[in-house]
Design a protein around this motif. Structure first.
Motif, PDB file in Angstrom:
ATOM      1  N   GLY A  15       0.791  -1.218   0.000  1.00 33.06           N
ATOM      2  CA  GLY A  15       0.000   0.000   0.000  1.00 33.06           C
ATOM      3  C   GLY A  15       0.822   1.266   0.000  1.00 33.06           C
ATOM      4  O   GLY A  15       0.284   2.365  -0.188  1.00 33.06           O
ATOM      5  N   SER A  17       4.414   3.661  -1.133  1.00 31.97           N
ATOM      6  CA  SER A  17       4.925   4.247  -2.386  1.00 31.97           C
ATOM      7  C   SER A  17       6.440   4.225  -2.410  1.00 31.97           C
ATOM      8  O   SER A  17       7.090   4.251  -1.362  1.00 31.97           O
ATOM      9  N   ARG A  67      -1.476   2.304 -11.054  1.00 34.38           N
ATOM     10  CA  ARG A  67      -0.708   2.359  -9.791  1.00 34.38           C
ATOM     11  C   ARG A  67       0.679   2.958  -9.995  1.00 34.38           C
ATOM     12  O   ARG A  67       1.192   3.640  -9.111  1.00 34.38           O
ATOM     13  N   ASP A  84       2.959   3.521  -6.673  1.00 35.58           N
ATOM     14  CA  ASP A  84       1.983   3.739  -5.606  1.00 35.58           C
ATOM     15  C   ASP A  84       1.145   2.475  -5.399  1.00 35.58           C
ATOM     16  O   ASP A  84       1.046   1.640  -6.271  1.00 35.58           O
ATOM     17  N   SER A  85       0.545   2.386  -4.215  1.00 38.56           N
ATOM     18  CA  SER A  85      -0.304   1.228  -3.886  1.00 38.56           C
ATOM     19  C   SER A  85       0.411  -0.083  -4.216  1.00 38.56           C
ATOM     20  O   SER A  85      -0.157  -0.988  -4.839  1.00 38.56           O
ATOM     21  N   ARG A  87       2.200  -3.722  -4.074  1.00 43.47           N
ATOM     22  CA  ARG A  87       1.734  -5.025  -3.608  1.00 43.47           C
ATOM     23  C   ARG A  87       2.934  -5.954  -3.449  1.00 43.47           C
ATOM     24  O   ARG A  87       3.967  -5.744  -4.088  1.00 43.47           O
TER      25      ARG A  87
END
Length: 116
Positions: A15, A17, A67, A84-85, A87
């Protein structure tokens, strides 16, 4: 020839960056696109994102679209990958790539680890 050096890798929580940077030098006039690939041990190197010289043509792998954002600063000879975001499956060594009219060039890679 074109030389590429990546930086900005590291560890980040899911979640979060991270921003990767790549500085390019050498035969810059031969470059028509710059981008990023990534590789997990034991697997092939996969395409992540690509941006044309004028910045107008941009493409992303389906897995990162929405993302990740690729950008470049021609005045500073830099290309960036804003992640970003993130995983856990984004964990990989990320390589900067230059597509040229001669031989394509690669950086040495920077490790990105996404883990809680």
């Amino acid at each position: 020839q074109v030389q590429l050096v990546e930086s900005g890798g590291g560890s980040v929580q899911p979640g979060g960056s991270l921003r990767l940077s790549c500085v390019f030098s050498g035969s810059i006039s031969t470059i028509y696109s710059l981008g990023w690939h990534r590789q997990v041990p034991g697997k092939q190197r996969d395409f992540v994102a690509r941006i044309s010289t004028n910045g107008r043509d941009i493409s992303y792998a389906t897995s990162v679209k929405g993302r990740f954002t690729i950008s470049r600063d021609n005045a500073e000879n830099m290309v960036y990958l804003q992640m970003d975001s993130v995983r856990p499956e984004d964990t990989a060594v990320y390589y900067c790539k230059a597509w040229t009219i001669g031989r394509d060039a690669w950086g040495q890679g920077t490790q990105v680890t996404v883990s809680s």
